[in-house]
Write a protein that holds these residues in place. Sequence first.
Motif, short mmCIF file in Angstrom:
data_model
loop_
_atom_site.label_atom_id
_atom_site.label_comp_id
_atom_site.label_asym_id
_atom_site.label_seq_id
_atom_site.Cartn_x
_atom_site.Cartn_y
_atom_site.Cartn_z
N SER A 13 1.31 6.35 -3.69
CA SER A 13 0.25 5.34 -3.40
C SER A 13 -0.19 4.86 -5.08
N LYS B 123 -3.78 4.95 -6.32
CA LYS B 123 -4.81 5.86 -6.88
C LYS B 123 -4.39 6.00 -8.36
N SER C 124 0.95 -1.20 -0.11
CA SER C 124 -0.04 -0.09 -0.06
C SER C 124 0.91 1.19 0.04
N GLY C 125 0.35 2.22 -0.23
CA GLY C 125 1.18 3.54 -0.05
C GLY C 125 1.79 3.71 1.33
N ILE D 256 5.25 4.39 2.56
CA ILE D 256 5.81 5.55 3.10
C ILE D 256 6.61 5.09 4.64
N ASP E 151 6.01 12.79 -2.16
CA ASP E 151 4.99 12.11 -2.42
C ASP E 151 4.26 12.55 -3.67
C1 LIG Z 1 -1.19 11.50 -0.97
C2 LIG Z 1 -1.45 10.13 -0.52
N1 LIG Z 1 -0.31 9.32 -0.21
C3 LIG Z 1 -0.49 8.20 0.65
C4 LIG Z 1 -1.59 7.64 0.69
C5 LIG Z 1 -1.84 6.10 1.31
O1 LIG Z 1 -2.14 5.29 0.30
P1 LIG Z 1 -2.72 4.07 0.26
O2 LIG Z 1 -4.07 4.16 0.63
O3 LIG Z 1 -2.34 3.32 -0.92
O4 LIG Z 1 -1.88 3.39 1.68
C6 LIG Z 1 -2.85 8.33 0.23
C7 LIG Z 1 -3.98 7.76 0.47
O5 LIG Z 1 -5.03 8.35 0.12
C8 LIG Z 1 -2.60 9.80 -0.38
O6 LIG Z 1 -3.76 10.36 -0.81
#
Ligand SMILES: Cc1ncc(COP(=O)(O)O)c(C=O)c1O
Length: 397
Positions: A208, A211, A86-87, A91, A186
């Motif tokens: 992420s 998205k 996942s994002g 991170i 990011d």
């Molecule tokens: C700018 C940004 N970075 C990171 C994330 C986290 O990503 P994930 O939902 O894939 O864990 C999001 C999630 O909305 C996001 O909007």
Amino acid sequence: MGEGERLGTRVVRAARSLPAGAGDPVVPALVQSVAFDHPSASEQDAVFGNERPGYVYGRYGTPTTAALETALAEIEGTDGAVCFASGMAAIHAYVTGCGLRDGGRIVAQEDVYGQVRAMLERMRGEQAADVAFVDPTDIAAVGTALDAAPTRVLYVESISNPLLRVTDVAALAALAHSHGASLAVDATFASPVLTRPRDLGADVVIHSLTKYVNGHGDVMGGVVAGTADVAREMRDRSILDGGYLPPHEAWLILRGLRTLELRVARQSESALAIASHLAAHTKVGRVHYPGLPTHPQHALAARQFGGRYGGVVSFVLRADTKEAAFRFLDSLELIASATTLGDLYSEVLYPAISSHRRIAPEERRRLGITDGFVRLSVGIEDKDDLIADLDRALSRA
Ligand SMILES: Cc1ncc(COP(=O)(O)O)c(C=O)c1O
């Protein structure tokens, strides 16, 4: 092989074989295998020891995930890239593996994605991590934050979620480097279509993949792209912490990636039309969209993003109350009231109950995420249908 095998053996072995010589597939293969067989133990040993390239086990790397990593590193212009489940996993790996490691300090954008801010605040509370928050559109304030103590990473979003502030990547990279820090960006909202932060001097690019890069609303993923050293550290994190992106997810994200440019071009065009429409609407107070001349960083966005401004539009209902926001959300018929962005489908989010739920209400309002604040992710539907749906819901808000 095969002759004289009993059925119990044959069903296991036969199901491992691929027919040979049938032509090269035009779509990268989905190699849905956890383990990899090597001709000799010494060759396996060399792969485990990083002395030769190859695959050993699903958490160390898979051919399909590697195909996505190679594509993303090429698109972002970095030495390497490592994908996560996942994002947030990406991170977390970067923040712990490169930022806060050995007592390092991070200066982060105050209005990062709410869950990233909550993660950093939790690390500050639980592990006494050295994290400071700053408004990255105020270059002097960033300089002061970097002057305050040696800092390892300056962490920003190129377009922030959900306020859509635009950060000056080239200026922040120069500032970070003059203080011995790395700049991590990011770039989820901008996607590689609007900008490649590495070209502007950033050291690390994070997405992420859930998205825009995937864009179909059916997979989660994240990536950290950077130097060979960063990639090595991220690979090690994924091996030990277990957050690696599995092959089926990677295969679907590769499928999404192929239409990224088409989707973002259309979404940016529709979003600009919708933002302009909302800005003139009597039921709408403030509209946040980098493509509008009224946006505080419009000139920077025009320069940095080459004439496209992305598919997300945030706005505040004139009533600016939770009741009005809920009436608006409940009245939408075409646009989904759903917690994500960057998909083919249009989606609207109310950050106060979702992405920014963990942020103290006073801090949320101080940042500008007031009770009537909503975030719209524009899909690839016809923009006139989207505007009609918004107008209908606004009339009931
Ligand atoms: C700018 C940004 N970075 C990171 C994330 C986290 O990503 P994930 O939902 O894939 O864990 C999001 C999630 O909305 C996001 O909007």
